[in-house]
Design an enzyme around this catalytic site. Structure first.
Site, PDB file in Angstrom:
ATOM      1  N   LYS A  14      58.591  72.733  74.771  1.00 26.06           N
ATOM      2  CA  LYS A  14      57.283  73.570  75.616  1.00 26.06           C
ATOM      3  C   LYS A  14      57.695  74.958  75.904  1.00 26.06           C
ATOM      4  CE  LYS A  14      54.678  69.566  77.670  1.00 26.06           C
ATOM      5  NZ  LYS A  14      54.483  68.948  78.768  1.00 26.06           N
ATOM      6  N   ASP A  70      49.858  69.521  82.925  1.00 25.70           N
ATOM      7  CA  ASP A  70      49.451  67.990  82.829  1.00 25.70           C
ATOM      8  C   ASP A  70      48.526  67.701  81.807  1.00 25.70           C
ATOM      9  OD1 ASP A  70      50.517  65.404  83.541  1.00 25.70           O
ATOM     10  OD2 ASP A  70      48.814  64.935  85.001  1.00 25.70           O
ATOM     11  N   TYR A 152      50.069  59.550  71.345  1.00 27.74           N
ATOM     12  CA  TYR A 152      49.196  58.945  70.853  1.00 27.74           C
ATOM     13  C   TYR A 152      48.935  59.695  69.682  1.00 27.74           C
ATOM     14  CZ  TYR A 152      48.971  57.059  75.480  1.00 27.74           C
ATOM     15  OH  TYR A 152      48.883  56.166  76.502  1.00 27.74           O
TER      16      TYR A 152
HETATM   17  P1  IMP Z   1      52.311  65.755  79.507  1.00 28.69           P
HETATM   18  O1  IMP Z   1      51.431  65.949  80.625  1.00 28.69           O
HETATM   19  O2  IMP Z   1      52.578  66.827  78.349  1.00 28.69           O
HETATM   20  O3  IMP Z   1      53.925  64.957  79.803  1.00 28.69           O
HETATM   21  O4  IMP Z   1      51.795  64.356  78.755  1.00 28.69           O
HETATM   22  C1  IMP Z   1      51.545  63.100  79.271  1.00 28.69           C
HETATM   23  C2  IMP Z   1      51.279  62.079  78.136  1.00 28.69           C
HETATM   24  O5  IMP Z   1      50.273  62.241  77.396  1.00 28.69           O
HETATM   25  C3  IMP Z   1      52.281  61.884  77.122  1.00 28.69           C
HETATM   26  O6  IMP Z   1      53.501  61.217  77.547  1.00 28.69           O
HETATM   27  C4  IMP Z   1      51.831  61.383  75.975  1.00 28.69           C
HETATM   28  O7  IMP Z   1      51.554  60.100  76.053  1.00 28.69           O
HETATM   29  C5  IMP Z   1      50.569  62.162  75.971  1.00 28.69           C
HETATM   30  N1  IMP Z   1      50.519  63.537  75.293  1.00 28.69           N
HETATM   31  C6  IMP Z   1      50.240  64.375  75.824  1.00 28.69           C
HETATM   32  N2  IMP Z   1      50.145  65.440  74.874  1.00 28.69           N
HETATM   33  C7  IMP Z   1      50.135  64.758  73.775  1.00 28.69           C
HETATM   34  C8  IMP Z   1      49.883  64.934  72.228  1.00 28.69           C
HETATM   35  O8  IMP Z   1      49.731  66.323  71.950  1.00 28.69           O
HETATM   36  N3  IMP Z   1      49.980  64.236  71.172  1.00 28.69           N
HETATM   37  C9  IMP Z   1      49.951  62.997  71.734  1.00 28.69           C
HETATM   38  N4  IMP Z   1      50.110  62.179  72.895  1.00 28.69           N
HETATM   39  C10 IMP Z   1      50.329  63.286  73.876  1.00 28.69           C
END
Ligand code: IMP
Length: 192
Positions: A14, A70, A152
């Site tokens: 990121k 998030d 996902y």
């Molecule tokens: P975070 O806030 O980026 O840590 O995302 C939280 C959760 O959302 C991750 O652990 C994934 O399960 C899901 N997620 C976030 N971005 C993606 C994506 O681009 N593709 C698939 N799942 C995602």
């Protein structure tokens, strides 16, 4: 002059992505760059709340202007679940495979497959809080397809496509993704 700003993450991928997007006018520091090794508690029940908690934590404890993100998958037939709980849908300590399996189970027999990914970014500059979001609409299929990406991605087909996110290469996914859309809005604010 280069502006220092913190992105409240330890995710190297990121950080690399945001540095490329914001360019040389910004020095983007990650949490480890400022010596922040705490696990910032994400205790809110909304994406906005969690992003704000993380950005404010850095501002209050380390003094830097900061942004934090998030992301959640919001499924229409499940009243927006897993949403803010996307990372731990199947419970603490479970991995993406378990989260996807639970999603499949909860959608079994359901004809409404509409879903969207949503990323919220909270930016704290001095006392000012700004929230932006980025959305990609799509649908959840009832099989897993593709090996790329994470989370996902193997069950999410974005609107206007036949491929899942996991069947796209990262360049294609990043050109339409929720995160890319939220990040573009963040850039507009930071450079204006
Ligand atoms: P975070 O806030 O980026 O840590 O995302 C939280 C959760 O959302 C991750 O652990 C994934 O399960 C899901 N997620 C976030 N971005 C993606 C994506 O681009 N593709 C698939 N799942 C995602």
């Amino acid at each position: 002059m280069t502006r220092k700003i913190v992105f409240a993450t330890n995710n190297a991928h990121k950080l690399e992505e945001i540095r490329a997007i914001l360019g040389e006018d910004f020095q983007v520091l990650g949490l480890s760059d400022i010596g922040c090794n705490e696990d910032i508690p994400e205790t809110a029940d909304t994406l906005e709340g969690n992003a704000e908690i993380k950005a404010r934590y850095v501002k209050e404890h380390y003094g830097y202007d900061c942004f934090a993100d998030d992301t959640g998958l919001e499924v229409e037939a499940l009243d927006g679940a897993p949403g803010v709980y996307s990372a731990r849908y199947a419970g603490p300590g479970h991995d993406s495979a378990a989260n996807v399996a639970l999603l499949m189970k909860n959608l079994a027999g359901e004809s409404n497959r509409n879903a969207r990914f949503r990323t919220v970014i909270a930016l704290v500059e001095g006392d000012r809080l700004t929230l932006v979001d980025g959305v990609v609409k799509g649908r959840i299929i009832d099989e897993l397809r593709g090996d790329n990406g994470f989370g996902y991605d193997p069950v999410f087909v974005p609107e206007g496509y036949d491929m899942t996110f996991a069947e796209m290469d990262s360049k294609e996914k990043n050109s339409i993704s929720h995160r890319a859309r939220a990040t573009a809005k963040l850039k507009d604010i930071l450079v204006s």
